[in-house]
Design a protein around this motif. Structure first.
Motif, PDB file in Angstrom:
ATOM      1  N   SER A 173       0.834  -1.214   0.000  1.00  0.00           N
ATOM      2  CA  SER A 173       0.000   0.000   0.000  1.00  0.00           C
ATOM      3  C   SER A 173       0.860   1.251   0.000  1.00  0.00           C
ATOM      4  CB  SER A 173      -1.016   0.039   1.156  1.00  0.00           C
ATOM      5  OG  SER A 173      -0.748  -0.907   2.104  1.00  0.00           O
ATOM      6  N   ALA A 196       0.550   4.084  -2.880  1.00  0.00           N
ATOM      7  CA  ALA A 196       0.332   5.489  -2.536  1.00  0.00           C
ATOM      8  C   ALA A 196       1.409   6.364  -3.175  1.00  0.00           C
ATOM      9  CB  ALA A 196       0.343   5.663  -1.022  1.00  0.00           C
ATOM     10  N   GLN A 213       0.847   9.225  -6.194  1.00  0.00           N
ATOM     11  CA  GLN A 213       0.914  10.653  -5.875  1.00  0.00           C
ATOM     12  C   GLN A 213       1.703  11.413  -6.933  1.00  0.00           C
ATOM     13  OE1 GLN A 213       4.789  11.092  -3.235  1.00  0.00           O
ATOM     14  NE2 GLN A 213       3.050  10.426  -2.064  1.00  0.00           N
TER      15      GLN A 213
END
Ligand SMILES: Cc1cc2nc3c(=O)[nH]c(=O)nc-3n(C[C@H](O)[C@H](O)[C@H](O)COP(=O)(O)OP(=O)(O)OC[C@H]3O[C@@H](n4cnc5c(N)ncnc54)[C@H](O)[C@@H]3O)c2cc1C
Ligand SMILES: Cc1cc2nc3c(=O)[nH]c(=O)nc-3n(C[C@H](O)[C@H](O)[C@H](O)COP(=O)(O)OP(=O)(O)OC[C@H]3O[C@@H](n4cnc5c(N)ncnc54)[C@H](O)[C@@H]3O)c2cc1C
Ligand code: SF4
Ligand code: SF4
Lengths: 340, 621, 270
Positions: free
Chosen positions: C261, C265, C269
C-alpha cells in the motif's frame, strides 16, 4: 555578442516536440541574438507555433526530402542554415535525429561540439555547458574558445519555452541534395506491438527489474512464469516504463528461460540507457554501480530487495524495503486492480 | 578429474614448443628468463622452433583469470630473485612498489573477550596486561621487541602482485617472444602413457553442467614438447598430474591457509609511512595471522590468514577480517579508510613437504604448486620466481643442445639447479617449521623459533593430518558455549534462509555486529562487488562440483558453505550445497575445506575444484 | 554483392566499467585517478562493432577487418591480450591518450589520418564501424567526424542490425526514442555505422585466431605512431563526482501488504 541559433526539426505531424521547446527555452535565457532554424516537411506551422519566442529571425529548410531523419539531408540542411545565420552558438535538442548529425555538422563548420549537455548557463559573460563523462560517472562544466559551439541539450533539463503562437516569417534556405546524399532512405519505424511496448520515455515511473526475478527463491525454486505475469500486470496497471539490469537482459541471449519481453533496449546503466523519470522502483536488483549509473536522472528512488545490505541501502535509494519483491508486487497488483 | 563431458567430441589441435599453465610470479620468472634467449636483437631466431621451422620456439602461456593483473597476494618479499632478473629495476615503473623501511610484529590481545583462547594464552594475556606499564603495549597490542632474522625482510620490497604481474607481462609481450593469453583456463593436462604431451583448454559455450549449448566450442588441445605447470597452490593441472603420477613417498599437501585481503585508501593524515610492514598474531582468534603493508600515496594492503590448523568447522574469513581491522591498534589507522579492492586466495602451506615430482617426461612444475613456498619465512613470490628462472635456464640449455624434454634431461638440468640452490636449502630447513601449529598457537610459535634458530635441526610437532581429519563437529566445537539444541536450531534456521551459519554463531558467541559504513565496513556481497568487481562470463561449466551428492547430504558441518570466501556456496535443496559461479572468486578455499574424504583417495575430498573463468576484476591486490 | 568488404572499426580502450573512477586535476587538465593502474577493456559498444564486423567479413571471402585504436601503447597491448582470441582483425595502433577528457575532433583527426594511411584502403567502399558512443567521452561525436573527414555521408548511429543484401544495398536498424528502431535503406557503401549492442553474443576465445592475430598485432604496436591528442580550446571549470549519497530509509520487517500500500500510494501521488 553571441548569435544563438536554435535548430529544431518538426515531428511527423508538423509540430515541435517538448525537447525542442526546452532547447528553445534554454537558448532564450542566454542573451544575445536568438535565431531559429527549422527543418521538416513543412516548417511554417511550427514557426508560427513559437512566433513570440523572441527570435530575431527564422530560417527554414523544408520539403519531402527533409521529412525523414537522415544524416545526409539533415547535415546539409543544418550546414546551410548555419552558413546563413552565422551563429556563434548552435543549440539543438538531443533527439536521436540531432544526435546523429550535430557532430558532423560542427566539423563542417569548423566548430566544436558537446552532446548530452544537461545545462547551459552564462556566468560573468562566459558561456558554460554541463555534461557528463565516463558514462554519467562524473559531471563537468566546460567552456570553449572555438566557435561556433554546437550543443545538444538533453530532454528534461530545462523548462519548455512558453512562447505563444502567431505569424512568423520564415526565410527559406534552399538546399539541393547531391546524388550521394540520396543514397539512403528511411523506410520506416519498427516498433514492437503496442501492447508489448514496455519502454515509455514519458512515464512517471521507471520500473526496474533485476536478475533476482529469475533466480531461485527461498523455497529453492525459480518462478519465472509467475514473475513475468506479475511484471506485465504491473506495467499494465501503472503504465510505467520497464527497465532491466544487464544480468537480466543478458540472460535472454544465452537461451535460458527468461522474461520474453525484455531486450537489450530495456537495459539501464552504464552500457544501457540513462532515462529520465520522476520516480523509479527497483525490484530484485542488487544496485551495483554500473547499473545505478543509469539512475542518474531518476529523482525519487525506491527499491525492494531481500538483502538489507544491498548497495541500495547505502545512499543509492531513498527507501529500501527489505522484502520479497514477488510477494510485494503481486499485492501491489491486487491493490491497483481494485482501485480501477 | 576434470574429464569433460564429451570425450568423443572432435577437437582442434594446435602445436607449440612450450605451453605454460598459469601466469603468476613463477611463470613470470620463467618467461622473463626464457624470452631473452629466444630472439636476437635483429629479430631473427636464436633458437629454433620444432613446430614452426625457421621461427624461434613458440611459447604460449594460458592464464585462467580475465586479466594477468587480477592476482591476489601480500606482498612483502626479499625480492632477491626478482632483482637478479632485473638488475636495473626501477620501482617507480611499477605502481604500488616501494622498498621495505620499517617492520613491526604485534601480538594482539582480545579487547572483546570473544575469541577462543587457551588457558596458556589467557595467562600470557593477563601477564601482559599486568605489566603494561613497562612493556611496549599500546591499544591492546604488544609490540615484539625483537624480530627474529628469519622473519625479517630488510632490504626487501613491497609489491602489489596484480601490478607486478601486469608489469612483467607488459615487458614480456613487448618482447614479442612469447604469448600470454588471459581468460583462457586450461581444463587438464594431456597424458600419453607416462608423458605429458600438452594441455586441453576449457570447453566454451556449455551450460553449467558442461553440456554443449549454442556456440559450443570444444576446448582446443595444445600439444607441446614441454608443459610448464605454474598454476599455483590450487591449480587443477598440477593436481591432476599428482593424481596421475602420485606424490613422491612421504610427500603430501595437507597444510593450507586462505588469505583474505583488502587494499584501502588510508584516511587523510594517517601517520603510517610507505614501506611500513606490520605483522600480527593472536586476534581475532589465536590461529589467525594478519598483515598490513603501507604503499606510497597513503594506500595500504592488509589482510588475514585463516589456516587449516584453526580447527573450527565455521572458519570464515570475511567476518574475522572485519573484526581484525577493528582491533583498537589497527583501527587507530584504519578508521575512515575506504576500500579500493578486496580478494582472497589459498596458500599451499606444506612447503617442501608438499613438493610433487618436479619433472616428468614432457613437463616441469614451478612455483607454489611445486612446493616452493617457504613456510618459515612466509615467503612465496620470490621463491616462485626463482623456480621459474631455474627452469628457464634448464630449458635453454636443453634447447641449445637439442635434447628432448625427458624426465631424465629435466632432472639433470632443472632439478639439479633447484637442488643445489639456496632456495632448496632454505625450504628443507623450513620443512617442519610449522608442525607445532598442529597443536596450537603457542607450540606453533615455539616450533617456528626452534626451527628458525637451529636451522631446521630442532622441530616441534608431528606430521600434519589431512584437514578433514582435524575438523571437530559443530557440537564439539561449541560445547560449553552454545547448548546443542540451540545450535541445531540456528543451523536449521540459516539453512532455511539459504545462508551460512557462521555469522549468527559468532553473534551468539559475543562478537559484536559490524557497524557497516559503506566505505570500509560493508556486507560481504558489497565487498565482492565494490572491491572484488567479480565477474563470471557465461558459457562455461561450473568449476566447483560436489562429486558425491549423497555424501554431502549426510555431511554434518558443511564447512564448504561456512568457509566460502564469496558466499558462492550456499545451502541447497535436499542438503546438497549449491554453487553460484557469479560470486566465486576462485580462492580455492573450498578445495581443502571439505569434511569428507574422497572414497578413492584419502588426500582428496568430495568437492572438486576445477578450472574456471572469471572471478576478481581488481588490479590492486 | 560479391566484392569483399573493407571494414574499419574505430575502437579505443576505456577503464573496465566495474572500476571506481575518480577525477583528478593535472597540469594538463582533468584525468582519472590511478589511470594507468586501472584495468582497461575495449570500449563496450566498439567491441560489439568489432564482433559485427568480423561476422560480416566471415560471410564474404577476402574481406578485411581493421581495428583502429588510439590509446597508450602499453594499455593497448594489455587489451589486445583479451581481444585477439575473439575474432580475426588487423590492428592499426596509434599511441596517444585514450582519456575521455580529450577533444573528439582531435581524436577524429588522428583516426582519419590513420585510416587514410592503411595500405590499399578504398574509401569509396568502406564500412566504417565503431561504437555509437564511447564509455569515456560518451559523446557519440568522434565517428561522425571521422566519417566527414573521409567524405562519408551515409551515417547511422545506435545501430542494432545491419543487413547486407545480395544487390549491394544495406538495411540498417538504428535506435531511436521510445525503444523503437528506425529502418533505413542505403544503396551502397561507403557508410558509417555507430553500433549499439547489435545482435551477436560474445564470441568464444579461439587460440588459433589469437596466434594469427598476434603475429600482426605486435608489429602494429611497435609501429604505433604517437599522436598528440589534447583538448585545445576546451577548458574545464569543474569535474566532480555527483553527490549521489542519499539518506536511505531501510524498512525491515514490514508485512508485504503494508509495503504494497505504501508503494501504491507513492506511485499514485504526483
Ligand atoms: C562492462 C560492464 C558494463 C556493465 N554495464 C551494466 C549496465 O549498463 N547495466 C546494468 O544493469 N549492469 C551493468 N553491468 C553489470 C553490473 O555490474 C551487475 O552485474 C548487474 O547490474 C547485476 O544485476 P542484478 O542486480 O539484476 O543481478 P544480481 O547481482 O544477481 O542481483 C539480484 C538481486 O536480486 C535480489 N533478489 C532475489 N530474489 C529476490 C526477491 N524475491 N525479492 C527481492 N529481491 C530479490 C538479490 O538479493 C540480489 O540483490 C555491467 C558490467 C560490466 C562488466
Ligand atoms: C593473501 C596472501 C598474501 C601473501 N603474502 C605474501 C607475501 O607477503 N610475500 C610472499 O612472498 N608471498 C606471499 N603470498 C604467497 C604468494 O602470493 C604465492 O606464493 C605466489 O603468488 C605463488 O606464485 P605462483 O606463480 O606459484 O602461483 P600463483 O601466483 O598462484 O599463480 C598461478 C596462476 O595460475 C593460474 N591458474 C591456475 N589454474 C589454471 C588453469 N587451469 N589454467 C590457467 N591458469 C591457471 C592462476 O589463476 C594464477 O594466476 C601471499 C599469498 C596470499 C594469498
Ligand atoms: S562438499 Fe564437503 S563439506 Fe561441503 S557438504 Fe559436501 S561433504 Fe560437506
Ligand atoms: S566457491 Fe569460489 S569463492 Fe567459494 S571458497 Fe570456493 S573458490 Fe573460494
Amino acid at each position: 555578442m553571441d548569435t544563438i541559433l536554435v535548430l529544431l526539426h518538426t515531428e511527423a505531424d508538423g509540430t515541435l516536440a517538448k525537447p525542442a521547446l526546452e532547447a528553445l527555452g534554454a537558448a532564450a535565457e542566454l542573451g544575445g541574438t536568438l535565431v531559429v532554424g527549422l527543418i521538416g516537411k513543412d516548417v511554417q506551422p511550427a514557426a508560427d507555433s513559437i512566433a513570440s519566442c523572441g527570435a530575431a529571425k527564422y530560417y527554414g529548410v523544408s520539403g519531402d526530402e527533409f521529412a525523414q531523419a537522415r544524416y545526409s539531408s539533415d547535415a546539409a540542411a543544418a550546414e546551410a542554415i548555419c552558413k546563413e545565420a552565422n551563429p556563434t552558438v548552435v543549440i539543438v535538442p538531443a533527439t536521436s535525429r540531432w544526435n546523429r548529425v550535430l557532430s558532423g555538422v560542427a566539423h563542417r563548420l569548423g566548430g566544436r561540439v558537446d552532446t548530452h549537455v544537461t545545462g547551459v548557463s552564462r556566468t560573468e559573460g562566459a558561456l558554460s555547458a554541463a555534461r557528463w563523462y565516463y558514462r554519467q560517472r562524473m559531471e563537468a562544466v566546460v567552456q570553449r574558445t572555438h566557435r561556433p559551439w554546437c550543443i545538444a541539450l538533453e530532454a528534461g533539463c530545462h523548462e519548455a519555452c512558453a512562447a505563444g503562437a502567431g505569424k512568423a516569417t520564415v526565410e527559406n534556405v534552399n538546399v539541393i541534395l547531391s546524388e550521394a546524399a540520396r543514397q539512403t532512405t528511411v523506410t520506416g519505424i519498427k516498433t514492437v506491438a503496442a501492447d508489448q511496448q514496455t519502454i515509455r520515455p514519458d512515464a512517471k515511473l521507471l520500473f526496474v527489474t533485476g536478475a533476482g526475478w529469475t533466480k531461485k527463491q527461498p523455497d529453492g525454486k525459480a518462478h519465472v512464469e509467475e514473475a513475468a505475469k506479475i511484471i506485465l500486470e504491473f506495467l499494465q496497471h501503472s503504465q510505467a516504463s520497464l527497465g532491466g539490469t544487464k544480468s537480466l537482459v543478458d540472460l535472454g541471449g544465452e537461451g535460458q528461460t527468461v522474461l520474453p519481453f525484455m531486450t537489450h533496449l530495456n537495459q539501464i546503466g552504464q552500457t544501457g540507457s540513462t532515462p529520465r523519470h520522476p520516480k523509479g522502483l527497483s525490484t530484485c536488483c542488487h544496485g551495483e554501480e554500473p547499473h545505478v549509473i543509469g539512475w542518474r536522472f531518476v529523482n525519487e528512488r525506491r527499491a525492494i530487495n531481500l538483502d538489507p545490505n544491498c548497495p541500495w541501502a547505502h545512499g543509492k535509494a531513498d527507501v529500501l524495503y527489505v522484502a520479497d519483491a514477488l510477494q510485494v508486487m503481486s499485492k501491489v497488483n491486487e491493490l491497483l486492480a481494485a482501485k480501477k | 578429474m576434470t574429464e569433460q563431458v564429451h570425450p568423443t567430441v572432435e577437437r582442434q589441435t594446435m602445436d607449440a614448443d612450450i605451453v605454460c599453465v598459469g601466469f603468476g610470479p613463477a611463470t613470470g620468472g620463467f618467461l622473463t628468463t626464457l624470452s631473452r634467449e629466444l630472439v636476437c636483437e635483429d629479430g631473427t631466431a636464436k633458437l629454433e622452433s620444432s613446430v614452426a621451422p625457421g621461427l624461434p620456439p613458440q611459447v604460449i602461456c594460458y592464464e585462467r583469470a580475465d586479466d594477468i593483473g587480477f592476482g591476489v597476494s601480500g606482498v612483502v618479499t626479499p625480492g632477491n630473485g626478482i632483482r637478479k632478473s632485473f638488475p636495473d629495476l626501477d620501482l617507480a615503473q611499477i605502481p604500488l612498489a616501494v622498498p621495505v623501511k620499517h617492520e613491526v610484529v604485534l601480538y594482539l590481545l582480545d579487547p572483546l573477550g570473544a575469541s577462543r583462547r587457551s588457558a596458556l594464552l589467557r595467562c600470557a594475556d593477563k601477564a601482559i596486561r599486568a605489566l603494561k606499564g613497562i612493556l611496549p603495549f599500546e591499544r591492546e597490542a604488544f609490540k615484539l621487541p625483537y624480530i627474529p632474522p628469519f622473519l625479517r625482510k630488510d632490504g626487501g620490497l613491497l609489491l602489489s602482485i596484480s601490478q607486478f604481474n601486469q608489469w612483467v607481462g607488459t615487458q614480456l609481450l613487448g618482447s614479442g617472444a612469447v604469448q600470454i593469453w588471459p581468460g583462457t583456463p586450461v581444463a587438464q593436462p594431456l597424458f600419453d602413457d607416462n608423458s605429458v604431451i600438452g594441455v586441453r583448454l576449457l570447453d566454451q559455450g556449455t551450460d553449467k553442467q558442461g553440456r554443449p549449448e549454442a556456440g559450443f566450442m570444444p576446448g582446443m588441445d595444445i600439444r607441446a614438447a614441454l608443459t610448464v605447470v605454474g598454476d599455483g597452490p590450487v591449480g587443477n593441472v598440477g593436481r591432476e598430474i599428482d593424481f596421475h603420477f602420485g606424490m613422491p613417498e612421504g610427500r603430501h599437501k595437507r597444510d593450507w591457509a586462505v588469505g583474505m585481503k583488502m587494499v584501502v585508501n588510508l584516511p587523510e593524515g594517517c601517520p603510517l609511512e610507505p614501506g611500513t610492514v606490520l605483522h600480527t598474531f593472536g586476534y581475532p582468534e589465536p590461529e589467525i595471522f594478519g598483515f598490513l603493508y603501507v604503499y606510497p600515496d597513503n594506500v595500504a594492503s592488509l589482510g588475514i590468514f585463516v589456516p587449516s590448523w584453526f580447527d573450527s568447522p565455521v572458519r570464515t574469513s570475511y567476518r574475522y577480517l572485519q573484526h581484525w581491522m577493528m582491533h583498537p591498534y589497527l583501527w587507530q589507522y584504519l578508521e575512515g579508510a575506504t576500500l579500493r579492492s578486496w580478494g582472497a586466495k589459498t596458500l599451499e602451506e606444506s612447503g617442501k613437504r608438499g613438493e610433487p615430482h618436479l619433472v616428468g617426461n614432457g613437463y616441469a612444475r614451478i612455483g607454489e604448486g611445486s612446493g616452493s613456498t617457504n613456510m618459515l619465512t612466509n615467503s612465496g613470490v620470490d621463491e616462485a620466481w626463482i623456480t621459474g628462472v631455474q627452469l628457464a635456464e634448464a630449458v635453454v640449455e636443453l634447447l641449445k643442445e637439442k635434447k628432448p624434454f625427458t624426465q631424465e634431461n629435466l632432472e639433470a638440468t632443472y632439478v639439479r639447479r633447484r637442488r643445489s640452490s639456496d632456495l632448496d636449502k632454505q625450504s628443507c630447513i623450513a620443512e617442519k617449521s610449522r608442525d607445532g601449529f598442529g597443536s596450537g598457537l603457542v607450540p606453533g610459535m615455539l616450533g617456528m623459533a626452534a626451527t628458525g634458530f637451529t636451522g631446521g635441526m630442532l622441530n616441534i610437532g608431528s606430521e600434519p593430518k589431512q584437514p578433514y581429519k582435524r575438523l571437530p563437529t559443530l557440537a564439539d566445537y561449541y560445547k560449553g558455549r552454545i547448548p546443542a539444541e540451540e545450535l541445531e536450531q540456528i543451523v536449521r534456521d540459516c539453512t532455511a534462509r539459504g545462508v551460512s551459519a557462521h555469522s549468527t554463531l559468532m553473534d551468539r558467541c559475543g562478537w559484536p555486529q559490524i557497524p557497516y559504513d559503506g566505505k570500509l565496513l560493508m556486507s560481504q556481497q558489497d565487498a565482492l562487488l565494490l572491491g572484488g568487481k567479480v565477474q563470471a562470463p557465461g558459457g562455461y561449466a561450473d568449476h566447483v562440483c560436489f562429486l558425491y551428492p549423497n555424501l554431502c547430504q549426510s555431511c554434518g558441518t558443511k564447512i564448504c558453505i561456512e568457509v566460502c570466501s564469496g558466499q558462492a556456496i550456499t545451502p541447497g535443496v535436499d542438503g546438497v550445497p549449491q554453487f553460484d559461479r557469479e560470486k566465486c572468486i576462485h580462492c580455492g578455499a573450498c578445495l581443502w575445506n571439505c569434511a569428507t574424504p574422497h572414497p578413492d583417495n584419502p588426500e582428496r575430498t568430495v568437492l572438486d575444484f576445477r578450472a574456471g573463468t572469471g572471478g576478481l576484476h581488481s588490479a590492486d591486490n | 554483392m560479391s566484392t569483399p568488404y573493407q571494414i574499419v572499426v574505430c575502437g579505443s580502450i576505456v577503464p573496465d566499467p566495474l572500476q571506481t573512477l575518480e577525477p583528478i586535476a593535472t597540469p594538463n587538465g582533468p584525468a582519472l585517478k590511478n589511470e594507468m593502474m586501472l584495468p582497461a577493456v575495449l570500449d563496450p559498444w566498439a567491441k560489439h562493432a568489432l564482433y559485427e564486423a568480423a561476422n560480416l567479413a566471415s560471410k564474404q571471402p577476402g574481406s578485411k577487418v581493421y581495428l583502429v585504436s588510439l590509446g597508450p601503447k602499453a594499455k593497448l597491448q594489455q587489451v589486445m591480450m583479451t581481444m585477439a582470441q575473439k575474432v580475426p582483425f588487423e590492428l592499426v595502433a596509434i599511441d596517444g591518450s585514450s582519456s575521455g577528457f580529450t577533444e573528439a575532433s582531435e581524436v577524429a583527426a588522428a583516426l582519419a589520418a590513420a585510416i587514410k594511411a592503411i595500405p590499399g584502403v578504398d574509401l569509396t567502399r568502406l564500412l566504417l564501424f565503431g561504437g555509437w558512443e564511447s564509455a569515456s567521452r560518451g559523446a557519440g561525436s568522434t565517428l561522425q567526424m571521422v566519417g566527414e573527414q573521409l567524405g562519408i555521408i551515409n551515417q547511422f548511429q545506435g545501430v542494432d542490425k545491419l543487413t547486407c543484401n545480395a544487390d549491394g544495398t544495406l538495411e540498417v536498424l538504428e535506435r531511436i526514442e521510445g525503444g523503437k528502431h528506425q529502418v533505413s535503406k542505403c544503396s551502397c557503401p561507403p557508410a558509417v555505422l555507430g553500433w549499439a549492442t547489435g545482435m551477436l553474443p560474445e564470441p568464444p576465445n579461439n587460440p588459433q585466431i589469437g596466434m594469427v592475430n598476434m603475429r600482426s598485432i605486435m608489429p602494429a604496436l611497435q609501429k604505433a605512431q604517437p599522436a598528440a591528442v589534447g583538448a585545445q580550446g576546451l577548458s574545464f571549470a569543474s569535474v566532480s563526482l555527483p553527490k549521489q549519497q542519499r539518506t536511505t530509509k531501510v524498512i525491515k520487517d514490514m508485512p508485504a501488504d503494508e509495503i504494497a500500500s505504501e508503494i501504491v500510494a507513492w506511485v499514485s501521488q504526483d
